[in-house]
Write a protein that holds these residues in place. Structure first.
Motif, PDB file in Angstrom:
ATOM      1  N   TYR A 116      10.074   8.492  -3.776  1.00 49.75           N
ATOM      2  CA  TYR A 116       8.945   8.337  -2.862  1.00 49.75           C
ATOM      3  C   TYR A 116       8.693   9.651  -2.128  1.00 49.75           C
ATOM      4  CZ  TYR A 116       8.996   3.247  -3.392  1.00 49.75           C
ATOM      5  OH  TYR A 116       8.921   1.974  -3.913  1.00 49.75           O
ATOM      6  N   GLY A 117       7.429   9.921  -1.828  1.00 48.52           N
ATOM      7  CA  GLY A 117       7.069  11.088  -1.044  1.00 48.52           C
ATOM      8  C   GLY A 117       7.586  12.369  -1.647  1.00 48.52           C
ATOM      9  N   THR A 118       8.298  13.151  -0.837  1.00 51.68           N
ATOM     10  CA  THR A 118       8.848  14.431  -1.298  1.00 51.68           C
ATOM     11  C   THR A 118      10.215  14.282  -1.945  1.00 51.68           C
ATOM     12  OG1 THR A 118       9.945  14.923   0.812  1.00 51.68           O
ATOM     13  CG2 THR A 118       7.624  15.605   0.580  1.00 51.68           C
ATOM     14  N   GLY A 119      10.758  13.066  -1.943  1.00 52.47           N
ATOM     15  CA  GLY A 119      12.085  12.858  -2.520  1.00 52.47           C
ATOM     16  C   GLY A 119      13.219  13.270  -1.613  1.00 52.47           C
ATOM     17  N   SER A 120      12.927  13.540  -0.341  1.00 53.72           N
ATOM     18  CA  SER A 120      13.983  13.903   0.623  1.00 53.72           C
ATOM     19  C   SER A 120      14.798  12.671   1.000  1.00 53.72           C
ATOM     20  CB  SER A 120      13.359  14.516   1.877  1.00 53.72           C
ATOM     21  OG  SER A 120      12.562  13.548   2.552  1.00 53.72           O
TER      22      SER A 120
ATOM     23  N   LEU B 109       0.825  -1.210   0.000  1.00 49.99           N
ATOM     24  CA  LEU B 109       0.000   0.000   0.000  1.00 49.99           C
ATOM     25  C   LEU B 109       0.861   1.263   0.000  1.00 49.99           C
ATOM     26  CD1 LEU B 109      -2.910   0.925   0.008  1.00 49.99           C
ATOM     27  CD2 LEU B 109      -2.913   0.759   2.503  1.00 49.99           C
ATOM     28  N   ILE B 110       1.951   1.253   0.749  1.00 46.08           N
ATOM     29  CA  ILE B 110       2.865   2.403   0.768  1.00 46.08           C
ATOM     30  C   ILE B 110       3.455   2.631  -0.617  1.00 46.08           C
ATOM     31  CG2 ILE B 110       5.062   3.278   1.671  1.00 46.08           C
ATOM     32  CD1 ILE B 110       4.398   1.784   4.298  1.00 46.08           C
ATOM     33  N   HIS B 111       3.892   1.555  -1.250  1.00 49.41           N
ATOM     34  CA  HIS B 111       4.480   1.689  -2.587  1.00 49.41           C
ATOM     35  C   HIS B 111       3.460   2.252  -3.570  1.00 49.41           C
ATOM     36  CE1 HIS B 111       6.905   0.912  -6.119  1.00 49.41           C
ATOM     37  NE2 HIS B 111       5.891   0.222  -6.649  1.00 49.41           N
ATOM     38  N   GLU B 112       2.243   1.723  -3.532  1.00 51.13           N
ATOM     39  CA  GLU B 112       1.205   2.177  -4.463  1.00 51.13           C
ATOM     40  C   GLU B 112       0.825   3.634  -4.227  1.00 51.13           C
ATOM     41  OE1 GLU B 112      -1.876  -0.603  -3.672  1.00 51.13           O
ATOM     42  OE2 GLU B 112      -1.055  -2.168  -4.996  1.00 51.13           O
ATOM     43  N   THR B 113       0.922   4.092  -2.993  1.00 55.51           N
ATOM     44  CA  THR B 113       0.472   5.436  -2.634  1.00 55.51           C
ATOM     45  C   THR B 113       1.544   6.493  -2.827  1.00 55.51           C
ATOM     46  OG1 THR B 113      -1.010   4.466  -0.969  1.00 55.51           O
ATOM     47  CG2 THR B 113      -0.555   6.827  -0.777  1.00 55.51           C
ATOM     48  N   PHE B 114       2.793   6.172  -2.520  1.00 54.36           N
ATOM     49  CA  PHE B 114       3.830   7.204  -2.424  1.00 54.36           C
ATOM     50  C   PHE B 114       4.896   7.146  -3.517  1.00 54.36           C
ATOM     51  CE2 PHE B 114       2.190   6.698   1.912  1.00 54.36           C
ATOM     52  CZ  PHE B 114       1.905   8.013   2.232  1.00 54.36           C
TER      53      PHE B 114
ATOM     54  N   GLU C  63      13.097  -4.992  -8.278  1.00 55.42           N
ATOM     55  CA  GLU C  63      13.506  -4.474  -9.585  1.00 55.42           C
ATOM     56  C   GLU C  63      13.687  -2.957  -9.593  1.00 55.42           C
ATOM     57  OE1 GLU C  63       8.960  -4.786  -9.620  1.00 55.42           O
ATOM     58  OE2 GLU C  63      10.678  -5.962  -8.877  1.00 55.42           O
ATOM     59  N   LEU C  64      13.245  -2.269  -8.544  1.00 54.49           N
ATOM     60  CA  LEU C  64      13.377  -0.813  -8.489  1.00 54.49           C
ATOM     61  C   LEU C  64      14.452  -0.334  -7.505  1.00 54.49           C
ATOM     62  CD1 LEU C  64       9.595   0.228  -8.489  1.00 54.49           C
ATOM     63  CD2 LEU C  64      11.194   0.304 -10.417  1.00 54.49           C
ATOM     64  N   LYS C  65      15.033  -1.246  -6.745  1.00 50.25           N
ATOM     65  CA  LYS C  65      15.951  -0.843  -5.683  1.00 50.25           C
ATOM     66  C   LYS C  65      17.141  -0.043  -6.207  1.00 50.25           C
ATOM     67  CE  LYS C  65      14.852  -4.341  -2.221  1.00 50.25           C
ATOM     68  NZ  LYS C  65      15.326  -5.544  -1.488  1.00 50.25           N
ATOM     69  N   ASP C  66      17.749  -0.493  -7.285  1.00 55.27           N
ATOM     70  CA  ASP C  66      18.917   0.225  -7.821  1.00 55.27           C
ATOM     71  C   ASP C  66      18.540   1.651  -8.218  1.00 55.27           C
ATOM     72  OD1 ASP C  66      20.568  -1.911  -7.413  1.00 55.27           O
ATOM     73  OD2 ASP C  66      20.518  -2.620  -9.489  1.00 55.27           O
ATOM     74  N   LYS C  67      17.388   1.818  -8.845  1.00 52.89           N
ATOM     75  CA  LYS C  67      16.959   3.149  -9.287  1.00 52.89           C
ATOM     76  C   LYS C  67      16.686   4.063  -8.097  1.00 52.89           C
ATOM     77  CE  LYS C  67      14.934   1.657 -13.701  1.00 52.89           C
ATOM     78  NZ  LYS C  67      13.683   1.538 -14.500  1.00 52.89           N
ATOM     79  N   VAL C  68      16.039   3.538  -7.059  1.00 59.47           N
ATOM     80  CA  VAL C  68      15.729   4.361  -5.889  1.00 59.47           C
ATOM     81  C   VAL C  68      17.002   4.668  -5.106  1.00 59.47           C
ATOM     82  CG1 VAL C  68      14.397   4.508  -3.752  1.00 59.47           C
ATOM     83  CG2 VAL C  68      13.381   3.466  -5.787  1.00 59.47           C
TER      84      VAL C  68
ATOM     85  N   ASP D 283       6.686   7.533  -7.078  1.00 56.92           N
ATOM     86  CA  ASP D 283       6.611   8.317  -8.313  1.00 56.92           C
ATOM     87  C   ASP D 283       7.466   7.608  -9.362  1.00 56.92           C
ATOM     88  OD1 ASP D 283       6.959  10.094 -10.428  1.00 56.92           O
ATOM     89  OD2 ASP D 283       7.050  11.857  -9.146  1.00 56.92           O
ATOM     90  N   PRO D 284       6.868   6.929 -10.339  1.00 56.22           N
ATOM     91  CA  PRO D 284       7.640   6.159 -11.318  1.00 56.22           C
ATOM     92  C   PRO D 284       8.448   7.025 -12.278  1.00 56.22           C
ATOM     93  CG  PRO D 284       5.308   6.155 -11.900  1.00 56.22           C
ATOM     94  CD  PRO D 284       5.412   6.798 -10.556  1.00 56.22           C
ATOM     95  N   VAL D 285       8.058   8.287 -12.442  1.00 64.26           N
ATOM     96  CA  VAL D 285       8.807   9.174 -13.338  1.00 64.26           C
ATOM     97  C   VAL D 285      10.138   9.570 -12.701  1.00 64.26           C
ATOM     98  CG1 VAL D 285       8.796  11.400 -14.511  1.00 64.26           C
ATOM     99  CG2 VAL D 285       6.685  10.047 -14.387  1.00 64.26           C
TER     100      VAL D 285
END
Length: 391
Positions: free
Chosen positions: A175-179, A162-167, A195-200, A169-171
């Motif tokens: 997550y969240g404010t990006g802080s 639910l957190i992933h779906e809500t917060f 599959e997204l860990k490296d990008k985040v 931003d795939p662009v």
């Protein structure tokens, strides 16, 4: 707690302190932000949930199963309160009361970071509840409550999704404010799909190195979160570079301006002797020193030995007093060769990690080959081991 219990023998203090937290829970399961609770102090779920996170850490560091058993009903009661204020599964702001004020996510951040942004506050607090569920499933397992363990695992996994779906931003891969904390906490709490860990991770590095000019940009919640993320992801160079910054905000900025203890705020406002930013301390022991508990086995009966060597650092001497005796790791880097002396006390097992890319190493005078190009863990029991390999 992570730093304090790594550095000092605080089992008795925490037993007393956690009893105080048990004493101040209200009938509806609400918790204050301090214990004892003489006034309506400010804080947020990260403060209240100390009853869970500190209990688990105290068990991990000192092996106190009786404390878990005693406080387990209190932890459950508080999580029932959390559920009451979680419409649609996500925790939202609960009301201020006569015993508790504010509703914080991170706090005491440097200028330029919006710690009150609703998106960040909600993200941080729900990441924290995910960590609480993870702690609770482990506590349930220790206590032999297998049905509870299954339920808390399901709660954790539902909340992560639910957190992933809500917060997310795939662009921006953010997550969240990006802080810093809005990126580090989802990574640490298992929110980010594999599959997204490296990008985040890269988004967090960019936020730190470019947007924050290589500085810390978080507060008293973010520091231990960022520290644990750094240790688990072997980001020693990034952490060390932040620690070396002499301008605001940073630890050397405090020292350059006459500090002899850490401040309450990065700019020196209010108290000049405060524990807001001391969460960094565990990094020196667990990352640079390389002494890490395995995360499941109490009282350091099993440890991982894996020094992380920041660029420019050539030696470290580290020891940790455990309930079974002293664990010590002393290493030096000379002409590209790491020489390490490891001492393991009786009753303790250690996994000494040889980094990937190393084809052979020496231990106590004998040479060993490593097949493949992966980390190799050398499992040892009590004793002293002299290990060397070329980096």
């Amino acid at each position: 707690t992570e730093t304090a219990q790594t550095m000092f023998d605080l089992g008795p203090l925490y037993s007393n302190w956690l009893q105080a937290w048990s004493d101040v829970i209200r009938e509806d399961g609400g918790m204050p932000h301090t214990a004892p609770n003489p006034y309506a102090a400010g804080g947020g779920p990260y403060w209240c949930g100390f009853i869970i996170t500190a209990s688990w850490k105290t068990y991990l560091n000192f092996g106190d199963t009786a404390l878990l058993r005693k406080l387990y009903p209190v932890m459950q009661h508080w999580l029932e309160y959390v559920q009451h204020y979680s419409p649609n599964g996500l925790l939202k702001k609960w009301p201020d009361t006569d015993y508790r004020g504010w509703y914080l996510g991170d706090w005491a951040v440097p200028a330029g970071v919006d710690q009150k942004a609703e998106t960040s506050v909600n993200l941080v607090n729900n990441c924290f509840i995910t960590v609480c569920y993870d702690n609770m499933l482990k506590i349930s397992r220790v206590l032999g409550k297998l049905e509870d363990e299954s339920q808390y695992r399901q709660k954790k996994e539902r909340l992560q999704k639910l957190i992933h779906e809500t917060f997310y931003d795939p662009v921006k891969n953010s997550y969240g404010t990006g802080s810093q904390i809005d990126l580090a906490y989802p990574l640490l709490a298992g929110i980010v799909p594999t599959e997204l860990k490296d990008k985040v991770n890269q988004s967090l590095i960019r936020e730190t190195e470019i947007n924050r000019q290589g500085h810390f940009a978080c507060g008293l919640v973010g520091i231990p979160v960022l520290t644990e993320w750094s240790t688990k992801n072997q980001m020693a160079d990034l952490m060390y570079s932040m620690l070396k910054k002499k301008d605001y905000p940073g630890y050397l900025f405090m020292l350059e301006n006459g500090a002899t203890t850490t401040w309450e705020h990065w700019n020196g406002e209010r108290s000049r002797i405060h524990n807001c930013y001391n969460g960094i301390g565990s990094w020196f022991y667990q990352a640079v020193g390389g002494i890490c508990p395995d995360g499941e086995t109490p009282a350091y009966r099993k440890v991982i030995i894996r020094p992380q060597i920041p660029r420019g650092v050539t030696w470290a001497r580290t020891y940790k007093e455990t309930p079974f005796g002293r664990i010590a790791v002393n290493w030096s880097l000379e002409d590209g060769t790491l020489k390490m002396e490891v001492s393991i006390p009786l009753g303790t097992e250690a996994g000494i990690v040889i980094p990937s890319g190393i084809s052979k190493y020496r231990m106590n005078g004998s040479e060993y080959e490593i097949p493949g190009d992966k980390n190799n863990t050398v499992n040892v029991k009590s004793g002293t081991y002299l290990i060397s390999y070329t980096l």
